[in-house]
Design a protein around this motif. Sequence first.
Motif, mmCIF file in Angstrom:
data_model
loop_
_atom_site.group_PDB
_atom_site.id
_atom_site.type_symbol
_atom_site.label_atom_id
_atom_site.label_comp_id
_atom_site.label_asym_id
_atom_site.label_seq_id
_atom_site.Cartn_x
_atom_site.Cartn_y
_atom_site.Cartn_z
ATOM 1 N N ARG A 60 0.820 -1.211 0.000
ATOM 2 C CA ARG A 60 0.000 0.000 0.000
ATOM 3 C C ARG A 60 0.854 1.262 0.000
ATOM 4 N N GLU A 61 1.926 1.244 0.828
ATOM 5 C CA GLU A 61 2.729 2.461 0.987
ATOM 6 C C GLU A 61 3.540 2.797 -0.259
ATOM 7 N N GLY A 87 2.272 2.734 -3.269
ATOM 8 C CA GLY A 87 1.362 3.376 -4.208
ATOM 9 C C GLY A 87 1.390 2.744 -5.599
ATOM 10 N N MET A 88 0.978 3.531 -6.597
ATOM 11 C CA MET A 88 0.896 3.006 -7.951
ATOM 12 C C MET A 88 2.274 2.735 -8.551
ATOM 13 N N ARG A 89 3.260 3.514 -8.157
ATOM 14 C CA ARG A 89 4.604 3.254 -8.679
ATOM 15 C C ARG A 89 5.092 1.871 -8.246
ATOM 16 N N GLY A 90 4.748 1.472 -7.032
ATOM 17 C CA GLY A 90 5.106 0.136 -6.567
ATOM 18 C C GLY A 90 4.391 -0.944 -7.350
ATOM 19 N N ALA A 91 3.119 -0.683 -7.691
ATOM 20 C CA ALA A 91 2.355 -1.649 -8.482
ATOM 21 C C ALA A 91 2.947 -1.798 -9.882
ATOM 22 N N ILE A 92 3.394 -0.691 -10.460
ATOM 23 C CA ILE A 92 4.003 -0.747 -11.791
ATOM 24 C C ILE A 92 5.291 -1.578 -11.748
ATOM 25 N N ALA A 93 6.111 -1.356 -10.719
ATOM 26 C CA ALA A 93 7.352 -2.124 -10.597
ATOM 27 C C ALA A 93 7.053 -3.612 -10.423
ATOM 28 N N GLU A 94 6.043 -3.925 -9.625
ATOM 29 C CA GLU A 94 5.678 -5.325 -9.410
ATOM 30 C C GLU A 94 5.116 -5.951 -10.691
ATOM 31 N N SER A 95 4.391 -5.169 -11.484
ATOM 32 C CA SER A 95 3.862 -5.707 -12.744
ATOM 33 C C SER A 95 4.988 -6.066 -13.705
ATOM 34 N N GLU A 96 6.070 -5.299 -13.699
ATOM 35 C CA GLU A 96 7.230 -5.613 -14.537
ATOM 36 C C GLU A 96 7.851 -6.939 -14.108
ATOM 37 N N ARG A 97 7.961 -7.146 -12.795
ATOM 38 C CA ARG A 97 8.527 -8.401 -12.301
ATOM 39 C C ARG A 97 7.623 -9.587 -12.653
ATOM 40 N N ALA A 98 6.314 -9.399 -12.469
ATOM 41 C CA ALA A 98 5.367 -10.480 -12.766
ATOM 42 C C ALA A 98 5.369 -10.817 -14.251
ATOM 43 N N ALA A 99 5.454 -9.812 -15.092
ATOM 44 C CA ALA A 99 5.462 -10.049 -16.539
ATOM 45 C C ALA A 99 6.694 -10.840 -16.968
ATOM 46 N N ALA A 100 7.833 -10.555 -16.321
ATOM 47 C CA ALA A 100 9.050 -11.300 -16.637
ATOM 48 C C ALA A 100 8.911 -12.765 -16.217
ATOM 49 N N GLU A 101 8.283 -12.991 -15.070
ATOM 50 C CA GLU A 101 8.074 -14.364 -14.585
ATOM 51 C C GLU A 101 7.185 -15.159 -15.528
ATOM 52 N N LEU A 102 6.159 -14.515 -16.051
ATOM 53 C CA LEU A 102 5.121 -15.210 -16.819
ATOM 54 C C LEU A 102 5.296 -15.096 -18.332
ATOM 55 N N ASP A 103 6.330 -14.379 -18.766
ATOM 56 C CA ASP A 103 6.486 -14.077 -20.193
ATOM 57 C C ASP A 103 5.190 -13.457 -20.724
ATOM 58 N N ALA A 104 4.733 -12.432 -20.042
ATOM 59 C CA ALA A 104 3.417 -11.849 -20.309
ATOM 60 C C ALA A 104 3.505 -10.616 -21.201
ATOM 61 N N PHE A 105 2.366 -10.295 -21.796
ATOM 62 C CA PHE A 105 2.218 -9.039 -22.528
ATOM 63 C C PHE A 105 1.868 -7.944 -21.533
ATOM 64 N N LEU A 106 2.590 -6.831 -21.606
ATOM 65 C CA LEU A 106 2.372 -5.692 -20.709
ATOM 66 C C LEU A 106 1.753 -4.526 -21.488
ATOM 67 N N VAL A 122 -2.052 9.751 -5.462
ATOM 68 C CA VAL A 122 -2.698 8.553 -5.977
ATOM 69 C C VAL A 122 -3.973 8.265 -5.222
ATOM 70 N N GLU A 123 -4.805 7.447 -5.838
ATOM 71 C CA GLU A 123 -6.156 7.293 -5.352
ATOM 72 C C GLU A 123 -6.374 6.180 -4.356
ATOM 73 N N CYS A 124 -5.440 5.245 -4.242
ATOM 74 C CA CYS A 124 -5.773 4.025 -3.508
ATOM 75 C C CYS A 124 -5.063 3.918 -2.177
ATOM 76 N N CYS A 125 -4.330 4.921 -1.778
ATOM 77 C CA CYS A 125 -3.554 4.816 -0.549
ATOM 78 C C CYS A 125 -3.839 5.986 0.385
ATOM 79 N N SER A 126 -3.594 5.777 1.673
ATOM 80 C CA SER A 126 -3.762 6.854 2.643
ATOM 81 C C SER A 126 -2.439 7.153 3.338
ATOM 82 N N TYR A 127 -1.352 6.685 2.745
ATOM 83 C CA TYR A 127 -0.023 6.870 3.317
ATOM 84 C C TYR A 127 0.532 8.235 2.930
ATOM 85 N N ALA A 128 1.074 8.957 3.880
ATOM 86 C CA ALA A 128 1.717 10.242 3.600
ATOM 87 C C ALA A 128 3.216 10.089 3.796
ATOM 88 N N GLY A 129 3.978 10.353 2.774
ATOM 89 C CA GLY A 129 5.422 10.215 2.898
ATOM 90 C C GLY A 129 6.114 10.751 1.671
#
Length: 315
Positions: A118-119, A121-140, A213-220
């Motif tokens: 959560r902390e 935010g969306m930038r973390g989700a984007i980084a994780e999607s890159e890792r997941a795509a590499a694992e799965l040989d996925a289309f991004l 970003v819209e999905c988090c309540s973390y301030a930092g």
Amino acid sequence: MSFADANQYLAAIAPTPLIPVQLRAGEPVIWCKLEFLNPSGSTKDRIARYILGKAWREKILKPGRWVVEASSGSTSIAMALACAQLGAKFLAVMPQGVSNERVLIIRAYGGEIRFSPREAGMRGAIAESERAAAELDAFLPRQFENEENADAHRLQTAAEIIAQMPGGKIDAVVSGVGTGGTLVGLYQGLAAGGHPVRPVLARPIEGEMVHDVECCSYAGGGAEFSCRIPGVIDCISGIFKRANLPGLIEVNVSDDDAIDTTRALIRLGFPVGPSSGLNYRAAVMSHAQLKNAEARILTVFPDRMERYFSTELFR
């Protein structure tokens, strides 16, 4: 007719309505594109259909291949529906804290979900999607960077609007910016179609703080993260940063005003989410800045209310 051909309907979707809306007497009439009437309930069906359809035609995406996208909700839902139609597999990478309705809808279409911190935010989700795509040989699809996102609105949504607008006159186009595809694509498409519109950025604020970003309540890190106006993300869209939007008007709308406006729209029979309230209120506020009493202002109602039942909107 084959089994696959019998189940395809994404290419046969009719244009969404464009209608005049006036919430209160004395306020300007705003022309609103009812994008919540798309199949999965949001304007993101357009980019899912356009990006995945192109990849399918070019044989980049095939039955059984994974598609991975970082999204807090509507794009993931649209991608899950499109993948169900195409026979592809889908993994959504979403920051923790999104509404449970979105999770249930994605899973109902057969999609899978991986949550990022959560902390981060969306930038973390984007980084994780890159890792997941590499694992799965996925289309991004890479919705925040892929110019095909804006192309979907430039070539399709804008063309629908030009054909639907009585008298063919449009002076301004208003949208919040998540991926940036809607505002950039509509501006480009309308301008190319002979409508030199003013682009208007709708930005949600809480007091004097602009939300990130819209999905988090973390301030930092000098940023305040909001969970109140889903889909609107500041300073992350490569599409918006690269775009040339001459005469851009920026309108700050308080979260409370956006949510109150959303509730008022729902009471009028528009089953919309908070970004519709943001867009509509910003459109009304921008009217005075145009210095033209007869100005025609266009905006979109991006998604449906059902994915927000467990959120503040319905408390």
